[in-house]
Design a protein around this motif. Structure first.
Motif, PDB file in Angstrom:
ATOM      1  N   LEU A  47      -7.513  -8.953  -9.775  1.00 20.93           N
ATOM      2  CA  LEU A  47      -7.473  -8.310  -8.473  1.00 20.93           C
ATOM      3  C   LEU A  47      -8.823  -7.650  -8.236  1.00 20.93           C
ATOM      4  CD1 LEU A  47      -5.937  -7.310  -5.951  1.00 20.93           C
ATOM      5  CD2 LEU A  47      -5.239  -5.329  -7.311  1.00 20.93           C
ATOM      6  N   ASP A  48      -9.516  -8.077  -7.184  1.00 22.42           N
ATOM      7  CA  ASP A  48     -10.751  -7.418  -6.749  1.00 22.42           C
ATOM      8  C   ASP A  48     -10.381  -6.505  -5.610  1.00 22.42           C
ATOM      9  OD1 ASP A  48     -12.589  -8.740  -8.510  1.00 22.42           O
ATOM     10  OD2 ASP A  48     -12.353 -10.528  -7.283  1.00 22.42           O
ATOM     11  N   MET A  49     -10.764  -5.256  -5.709  1.00 25.52           N
ATOM     12  CA  MET A  49     -10.320  -4.263  -4.747  1.00 25.52           C
ATOM     13  C   MET A  49     -11.478  -3.338  -4.369  1.00 25.52           C
ATOM     14  SD  MET A  49      -7.144  -1.663  -5.324  1.00 25.52           S
ATOM     15  CE  MET A  49      -7.830  -1.067  -6.851  1.00 25.52           C
ATOM     16  N   THR A  50     -11.470  -2.901  -3.120  1.00 25.01           N
ATOM     17  CA  THR A  50     -12.400  -1.891  -2.642  1.00 25.01           C
ATOM     18  C   THR A  50     -11.602  -0.795  -1.967  1.00 25.01           C
ATOM     19  OG1 THR A  50     -14.132  -3.534  -2.317  1.00 25.01           O
ATOM     20  CG2 THR A  50     -14.394  -1.446  -1.157  1.00 25.01           C
ATOM     21  N   VAL A  51     -11.905   0.439  -2.325  1.00 21.73           N
ATOM     22  CA  VAL A  51     -11.266   1.600  -1.711  1.00 21.73           C
ATOM     23  C   VAL A  51     -12.363   2.374  -0.995  1.00 21.73           C
ATOM     24  CG1 VAL A  51      -9.945   3.705  -2.106  1.00 21.73           C
ATOM     25  CG2 VAL A  51      -9.542   1.691  -3.545  1.00 21.73           C
ATOM     26  N   GLY A  52     -12.208   2.521   0.320  1.00 21.48           N
ATOM     27  CA  GLY A  52     -13.170   3.262   1.116  1.00 21.48           C
ATOM     28  C   GLY A  52     -12.554   4.551   1.614  1.00 21.48           C
ATOM     29  N   ALA A  53     -13.231   5.661   1.344  1.00 18.77           N
ATOM     30  CA  ALA A  53     -12.738   6.968   1.789  1.00 18.77           C
ATOM     31  C   ALA A  53     -13.893   7.960   1.831  1.00 18.77           C
ATOM     32  CB  ALA A  53     -11.653   7.477   0.853  1.00 18.77           C
ATOM     33  N   MET A  54     -13.848   8.847   2.784  1.00  9.77           N
ATOM     34  CA  MET A  54     -14.820   9.931   2.900  1.00  9.77           C
ATOM     35  C   MET A  54     -16.261   9.444   2.817  1.00  9.77           C
ATOM     36  SD  MET A  54     -12.849  12.911   0.779  1.00  9.77           S
ATOM     37  CE  MET A  54     -12.203  11.906  -0.547  1.00  9.77           C
ATOM     38  N   GLY A  55     -16.541   8.307   3.428  1.00  9.36           N
ATOM     39  CA  GLY A  55     -17.892   7.780   3.465  1.00  9.36           C
ATOM     40  C   GLY A  55     -18.345   7.097   2.185  1.00  9.36           C
TER      41      GLY A  55
ATOM     42  N   THR B 293      -8.837  -2.609   0.525  1.00 13.01           N
ATOM     43  CA  THR B 293      -8.848  -4.059   0.698  1.00 13.01           C
ATOM     44  C   THR B 293      -8.737  -4.678  -0.693  1.00 13.01           C
ATOM     45  OG1 THR B 293     -11.265  -4.160   0.626  1.00 13.01           O
ATOM     46  CG2 THR B 293     -10.253  -3.987   2.797  1.00 13.01           C
ATOM     47  N   SER B 294      -8.002  -5.774  -0.769  1.00 15.28           N
ATOM     48  CA  SER B 294      -7.809  -6.400  -2.068  1.00 15.28           C
ATOM     49  C   SER B 294      -7.649  -7.904  -1.920  1.00 15.28           C
ATOM     50  CB  SER B 294      -6.586  -5.805  -2.772  1.00 15.28           C
ATOM     51  OG  SER B 294      -5.424  -6.019  -2.006  1.00 15.28           O
ATOM     52  N   ALA B 295      -8.008  -8.614  -2.980  1.00 17.31           N
ATOM     53  CA  ALA B 295      -7.870 -10.070  -3.007  1.00 17.31           C
ATOM     54  C   ALA B 295      -7.644 -10.507  -4.454  1.00 17.31           C
ATOM     55  CB  ALA B 295      -9.113 -10.740  -2.442  1.00 17.31           C
TER      56      ALA B 295
ATOM     57  N   VAL C  35     -15.569   2.450  -3.284  1.00 13.30           N
ATOM     58  CA  VAL C  35     -15.397   2.273  -4.724  1.00 13.30           C
ATOM     59  C   VAL C  35     -14.865   0.871  -4.974  1.00 13.30           C
ATOM     60  CG1 VAL C  35     -14.170   3.084  -6.767  1.00 13.30           C
ATOM     61  CG2 VAL C  35     -14.955   4.736  -5.049  1.00 13.30           C
ATOM     62  N   ASP C  36     -15.556   0.125  -5.813  1.00 12.77           N
ATOM     63  CA  ASP C  36     -15.129  -1.230  -6.170  1.00 12.77           C
ATOM     64  C   ASP C  36     -14.391  -1.191  -7.502  1.00 12.77           C
ATOM     65  OD1 ASP C  36     -16.287  -2.513  -3.943  1.00 12.77           O
ATOM     66  OD2 ASP C  36     -18.243  -2.501  -4.922  1.00 12.77           O
ATOM     67  N   ALA C  37     -13.333  -2.003  -7.587  1.00 12.48           N
ATOM     68  CA  ALA C  37     -12.558  -2.089  -8.826  1.00 12.48           C
ATOM     69  C   ALA C  37     -12.195  -3.539  -9.106  1.00 12.48           C
ATOM     70  CB  ALA C  37     -11.299  -1.247  -8.714  1.00 12.48           C
ATOM     71  N   LYS C  38     -12.119  -3.850 -10.371  1.00 13.34           N
ATOM     72  CA  LYS C  38     -11.639  -5.153 -10.833  1.00 13.34           C
ATOM     73  C   LYS C  38     -10.506  -4.869 -11.802  1.00 13.34           C
ATOM     74  CE  LYS C  38     -15.961  -7.622 -10.237  1.00 13.34           C
ATOM     75  NZ  LYS C  38     -15.671  -7.836  -8.874  1.00 13.34           N
ATOM     76  N   ILE C  39      -9.362  -5.481 -11.541  1.00 11.37           N
ATOM     77  CA  ILE C  39      -8.190  -5.287 -12.383  1.00 11.37           C
ATOM     78  C   ILE C  39      -7.784  -6.648 -12.936  1.00 11.37           C
ATOM     79  CG2 ILE C  39      -5.787  -4.536 -12.425  1.00 11.37           C
ATOM     80  CD1 ILE C  39      -6.505  -2.634 -10.097  1.00 11.37           C
ATOM     81  N   ASP C  40      -7.888  -6.794 -14.249  1.00 10.62           N
ATOM     82  CA  ASP C  40      -7.500  -8.027 -14.921  1.00 10.62           C
ATOM     83  C   ASP C  40      -6.136  -7.824 -15.560  1.00 10.62           C
ATOM     84  OD1 ASP C  40      -9.819  -9.784 -14.558  1.00 10.62           O
ATOM     85  OD2 ASP C  40     -10.885  -8.265 -15.718  1.00 10.62           O
ATOM     86  N   VAL C  41      -5.187  -8.670 -15.176  1.00 10.44           N
ATOM     87  CA  VAL C  41      -3.825  -8.575 -15.687  1.00 10.44           C
ATOM     88  C   VAL C  41      -3.682  -9.540 -16.860  1.00 10.44           C
ATOM     89  CG1 VAL C  41      -1.389  -8.750 -15.113  1.00 10.44           C
ATOM     90  CG2 VAL C  41      -3.019  -8.018 -13.361  1.00 10.44           C
ATOM     91  N   GLU C  42      -3.339  -8.998 -18.011  1.00 13.84           N
ATOM     92  CA  GLU C  42      -3.145  -9.801 -19.205  1.00 13.84           C
ATOM     93  C   GLU C  42      -1.714  -9.621 -19.721  1.00 13.84           C
ATOM     94  OE1 GLU C  42      -6.384  -9.124 -21.929  1.00 13.84           O
ATOM     95  OE2 GLU C  42      -7.867  -9.378 -20.335  1.00 13.84           O
ATOM     96  N   GLU C  43      -1.330 -10.375 -20.733  1.00 10.23           N
ATOM     97  CA  GLU C  43       0.048 -10.369 -21.241  1.00 10.23           C
ATOM     98  C   GLU C  43       0.517  -8.993 -21.692  1.00 10.23           C
ATOM     99  OE1 GLU C  43       2.664 -12.586 -21.469  1.00 10.23           O
ATOM    100  OE2 GLU C  43       1.428 -13.805 -20.152  1.00 10.23           O
TER     101      GLU C  43
END
Length: 105
Positions: A48-56, A40-42, A59-67
């Protein structure tokens, strides 16, 4: 307790193009995780705030896009923290290919 991973992925695309490519490639994450995953992502501006769910696990991730680079912060929960170094190495080695590949060609 979580184990954070920080990875910077350099690029020469500019912020808008890098963000466009990440948005076009985010679906590929599911194929890199054994047994599949729910991603899931937004977007909020250039983050980009993202969550990856697998095998119970989730994992939360934050991806900041810069120049000139993409900053990734991933929070590994519990026992996944034991794999922080190999996951970080894989992100450094393949992260740009996965997130910034041009899928329009």
């Amino acid at each position: 307790m979580t184990q954070p991973i920080h990875v910077d992925l350099p690029h020469n695309l500019g912020r808008e193009e890098a963000q466009r490519r990440i948005a076009a490639n985010i679906h590929k994450l599911q194929g890199y995780i054994p047994g599949g995953a729910e991603v899931t992502s937004a977007w909020s501006g250039s983050r980009l705030d993202m969550t990856v769910g697998a095998m119970g696990q989730s994992v939360d991730a934050k991806i900041d896009v810069e120049e000139k680079h993409v900053r990734c912060r991933i929070e590994l929960p519990g026992m996944l923290g034991l794999f922080a170094k190999p996951i970080e190495a894989a992100l450094k080695a393949k992260g740009s290919d996965l997130l910034l590949e041009d899928r329009t060609k």
